[in-house]
Design an enzyme around this catalytic site. Structure first.
Site: not given
Ligand code: ARG
Length: 474
Positions: A165, A286, A292, A299
């Site tokens: 979980h 970024s 970043k 991804e």
């Protein structure tokens, strides 16, 4: 129709019964050469086998076959050197090559299509193409398997939290986690091998749908092309695309696995987890937030999984309710298959190149494994060994965790006195199992997370993978 136009139409390989030219739009709409020229090499391979069979069965003479084979070999060279001119007017790869052969060697070329149709031709081409691709996929997959095993070996004893979980559940080793990825990949490779076995039958000779009136030898063409046998039913041979669906399904499942690995890498490389750092060369920044470092590659792989899933839907829907035998719908099978192949290769390569350069933050993994009462089950098992029933032990440990929470302490930070006030069965040796090292070492059975078990799983996998796939390259 002008004489000019009419002669173009008549020169089309199926132009005989037509009086009107094909509508310009329809010509473009129905053409597949833009994408099926990718089948050119296997198309020629199939044509050579067919021509040799026609000569072996005396349907054409051996001189004619020799001329045809020479012509096809020349076309093969032209294509390989980028000197071949593809024409949309000639619709597809098959008619482009056949027309070029007629132009190159003259009327003998017109005998090549005896006892054959584009329907069995395209089915053969696609099977040959996928078979070669599947062999290449096995090589690439082995490279990734090897990379995973190397990384797992480095980290067979590196402790991290295991999750259920997405909550800290029990400590495990990072090597154990990576070997779970390995198992997924092993099944993927098996599925590809299974798909190869089943697709390895020859449709050639099924012709348009019903077979041919010529005394062809289907065993011979099957054998020449390395197929295990000819397809048994001519209708099925030209219409079956199960093999393409199976391939895309196997690829979709592989990508689903990779999307899960990607998701974990994305989470683990976040500032909140800090378990791993991806190589700079696999990330981007970024344009507005200077701090970043985005995990673009994982991804994107997560996103590519959706794309292959889509191809699987396309192919299954394409085949749903199609009547026998060949239908032009089937021309739509190629782009999803080709895109699946390209995407799959890219994703395997991305993982195989990225993982060896993954930086693993052992201290952070260990720290998080030690937080969150991950050894609570070990404490319950300890109490069971002291003669307490598991359900009672579960309750005692629940109370212990609740007490530790109220004291803002981890289980192994409680004193013996505190522990014994919760239950007298807790003796000084309880600290051996409250620590994460003791916890993982105790799960010492086949498939468990104890470092020696993980190491032996890795060694067995390596022995099976022998000789190791060469690393590097695509
Ligand atoms: N380009 C076609 C395809 O990919 C080849 C077979 C065409 N057959 C036909 N009868 N029109 O399916």
């Amino acid at each position: 129709m002008s004489d000019d136009q009419s002669s173009i139409e008549k020169s089309k390989l199926w132009g005989g019964r037509f009086d009107e030219p094909t509508d310009q739009f329809v010509q473009k709409f129905t053409a597949s050469v833009g994408f099926d020229k990718r089948l050119a090499m296997v198309d020629i391979q199939g044509s050579i086998a067919h021509a040799e069979m026609l000569s072996a069965t005396n349907i054409i003479s051996s001189e004619e076959a020799t001329l045809i084979v020479q012509g096809l070999n020349q076309i093969r060279n032209k294509i390989a050197n980028g000197e071949f001119e593809w024409s949309t007017e000639l619709e597809d790869v098959h008619m482009n090559i056949e027309s070029a052969l007629i132009a190159d060697i003259g009327p003998t070329a017109k005998k090549l299509h005896t006892g054959r149709s584009r329907n069995d031709q395209v089915a053969t081409d696609l099977r040959l193409y996928l078979r070669a691709t599947l062999d290449q996929i096995q090589i690439e997959t082995r490279r990734l398997q090897y990379v995973l095993l190397e990384l797992a070996e480095k980290h067979y004893a590196t402790i991290m939290p295991g999750f259920t979980h997405l909550q800290s559940a029990q400590p495990i080793t990072f090597g154990h986690h990576l070997m779970a990825w390995y198992e997924m990949l092993l099944r993927d490779a098996d599925r590809f091998a299974d798909c190869r076995d089943r697709l390895n039958q020859s449709p050639l000779g099924a012709a348009a749908l019903a077979g041919t009136t010529f005394p062809i030898d289907r065993q011979l063409t099957a054998q020449k092309l390395g197929f295990s046998q000819p397809c048994s039913n001519s209708l099925d041979a030209v219409s079956d695309r199960d093999f393409a669906i199976e391939f895309v399904a196997a690829a979709a499942l592989t990508l689903i696995h990779m999307s899960r690995w990607s998701e974990e890498l994305i989470l683990w490389s976040s500032a909140q987890f800090q378990f791993v750092e991806l190589p700079d060369s696999f990330c981007t920044g970024s344009s507005i937030m200077p701090q970043k470092k985005n995990p673009d590659v994982p991804e994107l792989i997560r996103g590519k999984a959706a794309r292959i899933q889509g191809h699987w839907i396309t192919l299954t829907t394409l085949m749903k309710a199609q009547p026998l035998a060949y239908n032009k719908d089937n021309q739509e099978d190629k782009e999803p298959v080709f895109d699946t192949i390209d995407t799959l290769f890219d994703c395997i390569k991305a993982f195989a190149d990225m993982l060896p350069n993954l930086q693993v933050n052992r201290p952070k993994m260990l720290k998080d494994a030690s937080h969150g009462y991950a050894t609570a089950t070990d404490l319950a098992d300890y109490l069971v060994r002291a003669g307490i029933a598991f359900r009672d032990a579960h309750k005692i440990v629940g109370e212990t965790v609740s007490y530790a929470l109220s004291q803002k302490k981890e289980l192994d930070q409680l004193s013996l006195q505190e522990l014994q006030s919760l239950h007298p069965a807790m003796k000084p040796d309880v600290f051996n199992i409250l620590g994460v090292e003791g916890s993982v070492a105790a799960r010492n059975h086949l498939g468990g997370t104890a470092p020696n078990q993980v190491l032996s799983a890795i060694q067995q996998a390596k022995a099976k993978l022998n000789p190791p796939a060469t690393s590097g390259g695509a």
